[in-house]
Motif scaffolding. Structure first.
Motif, mmCIF file in Angstrom:
data_model
loop_
_atom_site.group_PDB
_atom_site.id
_atom_site.type_symbol
_atom_site.label_atom_id
_atom_site.label_comp_id
_atom_site.label_asym_id
_atom_site.label_seq_id
_atom_site.Cartn_x
_atom_site.Cartn_y
_atom_site.Cartn_z
ATOM 1 N N PHE B 46 0.837 -1.205 0.000
ATOM 2 C CA PHE B 46 0.000 0.000 0.000
ATOM 3 C C PHE B 46 0.870 1.253 0.000
ATOM 4 O O PHE B 46 0.737 2.122 -0.871
ATOM 5 N N LEU B 47 1.808 1.330 0.966
ATOM 6 C CA LEU B 47 2.617 2.548 1.079
ATOM 7 C C LEU B 47 3.486 2.740 -0.150
ATOM 8 O O LEU B 47 3.513 3.822 -0.745
ATOM 9 N N VAL B 50 1.382 3.534 -3.374
ATOM 10 C CA VAL B 50 0.814 4.884 -3.430
ATOM 11 C C VAL B 50 1.917 5.896 -3.738
ATOM 12 O O VAL B 50 1.764 6.754 -4.619
ATOM 13 N N ILE B 51 3.046 5.774 -3.050
ATOM 14 C CA ILE B 51 4.134 6.734 -3.278
ATOM 15 C C ILE B 51 4.638 6.629 -4.711
ATOM 16 O O ILE B 51 4.830 7.630 -5.399
ATOM 17 N N VAL B 54 2.097 8.189 -7.149
ATOM 18 C CA VAL B 54 2.020 9.650 -7.044
ATOM 19 C C VAL B 54 3.252 10.268 -7.707
ATOM 20 O O VAL B 54 3.143 11.256 -8.450
ATOM 21 N N ILE B 55 4.416 9.647 -7.505
ATOM 22 C CA ILE B 55 5.623 10.211 -8.116
ATOM 23 C C ILE B 55 5.580 10.043 -9.635
ATOM 24 O O ILE B 55 5.956 10.934 -10.390
ATOM 25 N N ALA B 58 3.540 12.779 -10.846
ATOM 26 C CA ALA B 58 4.202 14.069 -10.730
ATOM 27 C C ALA B 58 5.246 14.252 -11.825
ATOM 28 O O ALA B 58 5.661 15.375 -12.107
ATOM 29 N N LEU B 252 1.525 -5.972 15.994
ATOM 30 C CA LEU B 252 1.919 -5.592 14.630
ATOM 31 C C LEU B 252 2.512 -4.188 14.610
ATOM 32 O O LEU B 252 3.555 -3.962 13.987
ATOM 33 N N VAL B 253 1.866 -3.231 15.299
ATOM 34 C CA VAL B 253 2.357 -1.854 15.177
ATOM 35 C C VAL B 253 3.549 -1.561 16.081
ATOM 36 O O VAL B 253 4.257 -0.587 15.846
ATOM 37 N N LEU B 255 5.883 -3.642 16.195
ATOM 38 C CA LEU B 255 6.887 -4.462 15.509
ATOM 39 C C LEU B 255 7.366 -5.631 16.372
ATOM 40 O O LEU B 255 8.472 -6.129 16.192
ATOM 41 N N MET B 294 -4.059 15.679 -7.311
ATOM 42 C CA MET B 294 -3.158 15.873 -8.441
ATOM 43 C C MET B 294 -3.928 16.194 -9.727
ATOM 44 O O MET B 294 -3.354 16.126 -10.806
#
Lengths: 165, 344
Positions: B46-47, B50-51, B54-55, B58, B252-253, B255, B294
Motif C-alpha cells: 500500500f505505502l 501509493v508513493i 504519485v511520483i 508528478a 503488529l504496530v 513491531l 493531483m
C-alpha cells in the motif's frame, strides 16, 4: 519511440520532456503528510512494549473455593468473547421480561452446562467471586477502550440485593 | 453469460475466493501467515504503491491551465462574479484552495451530477422531450459512504494505540450515541453498508451504468461490502475475543508481532479482506484518493487570460510549406490541370 514521421520523412523531433518531478516540493510535502498520517499508530507506540492485560483471579472468595469449584458459569474461552451477551440476556430476562410475573423462580435462575444453578445477577453472582473490579473487569475494558454501562447501576461498593432482603 | 454479467461475476467470485482462501488457510493452521505476514505485506504494498504512483504522476508535465469550469471566469471589471463562481473558476490561490477543499471534503463535482432522460411530452412533435435534472443521490451515496468509512477506520485505531487516543474514544461515543442493541450499534457501520449497497445497486440496475462497469468497478464495492458485513457479524453476532484482537494489532504496530490463540476464523476472514483492500489500493481506481489532489483541472488557477503559459520544451516544428509541396508535386499537378504558382 522514434521521432514523428510522415511520408516526407521526419517532420518533428520528439518533444524533449524533462525527466523530473514537477512541483517537487508540493508533491513531497503531500506525500510526507500522507505517510505521517497513515503511520500514526507506529509513532504512537514507538519503542513501547504494550503488555496484554492479565485479569486477576486472586480474591478472598475465589481462594476459599474448593479446587473443583474454581470455574465460571460458562467456559473461560467462551466468556472472554461473549460475557456481555450473557449479562444482557440475564438483565433482559430478570428486569424486562420475567420478573414482572415471577419474582423468585425461573427468571432469576441460570442453569449452567453442568446443571448447576446460579442466581442470574451481576452484583450477586459474578462480582461475588470477582470482587476486584479494577483488576478483573476494568483492565481489559480499558485496554480495548470499551465503556460498558453496567456500572451505572451496579455500584461496586453498593449493598447487595441479597443482604437487603 | 454476456460481457456485463461476466464482469460482475468475476468480481463477485474474486471476493468469495478471498473469503474462502482465508477460511481454508486458518482451518489449515496458517494463522501466522494470515495474522502477521499478510498484514505487513499489504501495508508495504500500500505505502510503496501509493508513493510510486504519485511520483509517476508528478513526472507528467502539466504546462497549461485547463479551465474546465462551470462558472464565469475573471473578466472585465463590470462582469460581476459571486462567491460560487469565484470558487468554481478561481483566479487566485485562496479561491483555489476553496475549490480543492470543496472537492475533497464535499465532493463538489458529484454534486453537479445530472440525470438525462427522455420524458413523454404530447405537445412535442416527437412525443418526447429530453430533460436534464439535478440528481443528488450519487453524491449522497458517495459522501455517506466516504465519511462512514473514514469514521470506521478511525474507530479501529482503538486496536492500534495504547492508551487509546482521546479522539478515538470521543468518536466511539458519538458513533454509538443511540444506545440500542448490545453492544451499542455504531451508526457508521450501518451507513457504510447501506451506502455501499446503494452504490452497487445503482451500478447493477442502471443499464447505461452497467454498460460501462467493469470487474474493476464491482470488485472494490463488493470487497468493501464484504469487509463491512464481516465486521458487523464480528461485532454483533459471532463475537470474538477482542482483547486477543488488540494483542495482535498492537503486536503488529510495535513491531513485536505476537499471535494470540483465541481468534475465530471469521476474524481472519475480515482481516484478510482488509489486507486485500490495502494491497489492491495502489493498482486500482481507489487511487482517486491521492489523485484528486493531483488533478490539473482542479488544482490550478484559471489565469490563462492574463498569464502567458509557454510550453517550456516547445520544439522547432519543421513546417512543410506550400512552396515545398508544390516543388514535390509540380509535374503531376500540371499534368492534372491544377493551377500552380510557379511553372518551373
Amino acid at each position: 519511440m522514434a521521432d514523428y514521421k510522415n511520408e516526407f520523412g521526419v517532420f518533428a523531433e520528439r518533444p524533449k520532456v524533462e525527466k523530473k518531478i514537477f512541483d517537487r516540493n508540493k508533491v513531497i510535502a503531500g506525500l510526507v503528510i500522507f505517510l505521517v498520517m497513515v503511520t500514526i499508530p507506529l509513532w504512537q507506540n514507538l519503542g513501547k512494549t504494550v503488555a496484554a492485560p492479565t485479569p486477576n483471579l486472586d480474591t478472598p472468595v475465589i481462594q476459599k473455593l474448593a479446587e473443583k469449584d474454581k470455574k465460571c458459569v460458562m467456559p473461560k474461552e467462551w466468556m472472554r468473547a461473549n460475557h456481555m451477551q450473557l449479562l444482557v440476556d440475564w438483565r433482559d430476562n430478570v428486569v424486562r421480561t420475567k420478573e414482572q410475573q415471577v419474582t423468585t423462580s425461573r427468571g432469576r435462575n441460570f442453569v449452567a452446562s453442568d446443571k448447576k444453578q446460579y442466581l442470574a445477577s451481576l452484583t450477586n453472582t459474578c462480582m461475588e467471586c470477582h470482587s476486584n473490579k479494577a483488576q478483573f473487569c476494568d483492565q481489559c475494558h480499558n485496554y480495548v477502550a470499551v465503556a460498558p454501562n453496567c456500572w451505572g447501576c451496579h455500584l461496586e461498593t453498593g449493598k447487595k440485593l441479597a443482604e437487603a432482603k | 453469460m454476456d460481457f456485463f454479467k461476466r464482469h460482475f461475476f468475476v468480481a463477485l467470485s474474486a471476493v468469495l475466493g478471498l473469503i474462502i482462501i482465508a477460511y481454508v488457510g486458518v482451518q489449515g493452521n496458517l494463522q501466522l501467515l494470515f495474522g502477521v505476514v499478510v498484514p505487513y505485506l499489504a501495508a508495504l504494498i500500500f505505502l510503496e504503491g501509493v508513493i510510486y504512483r504519485v511520483i509517476q504522476w508528478a513526472r507528467s508535465p502539466v504546462p497549461f491551465r485547463i479551465p474546465t469550469t462551470a462558472a464565469q471566469g475573471r473578466s472585465l471589471p463590470w462582469i460581476k462574479r459571486n462567491l460560487g463562481e469565484k470558487l468554481d473558476n478561481p483566479a487566485d490561490t485562496p479561491h483555489l484552495i476553496g475549490r480543492m477543499a470543496l472537492e475533497v471534503f464535499a465532493f463538489r463535482s458529484l454534486f453537479r451530477n445530472l440525470r438525462t432522460e427522455l420524458v413523454k411530452d404530447p405537445d412535442n412533435p416527437e412525443g418526447a422531450r429530453l430533460i436534464h435534472w439535478s440528481y443528488k443521490w450519487l453524491w449522497l451515496g458517495a459522501i455517506a459512504f466516504h465519511y462512514a468509512f473514514l469514521v470506521v477506520i478511525l474507530r479501529h485505531l482503538r486496536f492500534f494505540t495504547e492508551p487509546t487516543m482521546g479522539v478515538v474514544l470521543m468518536l466511539d461515543k458519538m458513533d454509538g450515541f443511540f444506545q440500542f442493541f448490545t453492544p451499542a450499534v455504531y451508526l457508521s457501520g450501518v451507513v457504510l453498508v447501506a451506502a455501499v449497497g446503494y452504490l452497487l445497486f445503482r451500478r447493477i440496475t442502471n443499464p447505461t451504468l452497467r454498460y460501462i462497469s467493469l470487474a474493476a468497478d464491482y470488485f472494490p464495492l463488493l470487497l468493501i461490502l464484504a469487509i463491512g458485513l464481516t465486521g458487523i457479524l464480528l461485532r454483533y453476532f459471532f463475537k470474538t475475543d477482542i482483547v486477543a484482537v488488540k494483542e495482535l494489532a498492537i503486536g503488529l504496530v510495535t513491531l513485536h508481532p505476537k499471535l494470540p490463540a483465541n481468534l475465530s476464523a471469521l476474524f481472519y476472514v475480515h482481516l484478510f479482506l482488509v489486507c486485500a483492500l490495502f494491497a489492491y489500493f495502489p493498482f486500482s481506481k481507489l487511487m482517486h484518493a491521492p489523485g484528486v489532489f493531483m488533478s490539473p483541472t482542479r488544482n490550478l488557477t484559471c489565469n490563462n487570460r492574463w498569464v502567458m503559459h509557454v510550453n517550456p520544451w516547445n520544439y522547432p516544428v519543421k513546417f512543410h510549406s506550400y512552396a515545398e509541396y508544390e516543388d514535390t508535386f509540380r509535374e503531376p499537378m500540371i499534368e492534372a490541370g491544377i493551377p500552380v504558382e510557379k511553372e518551373q
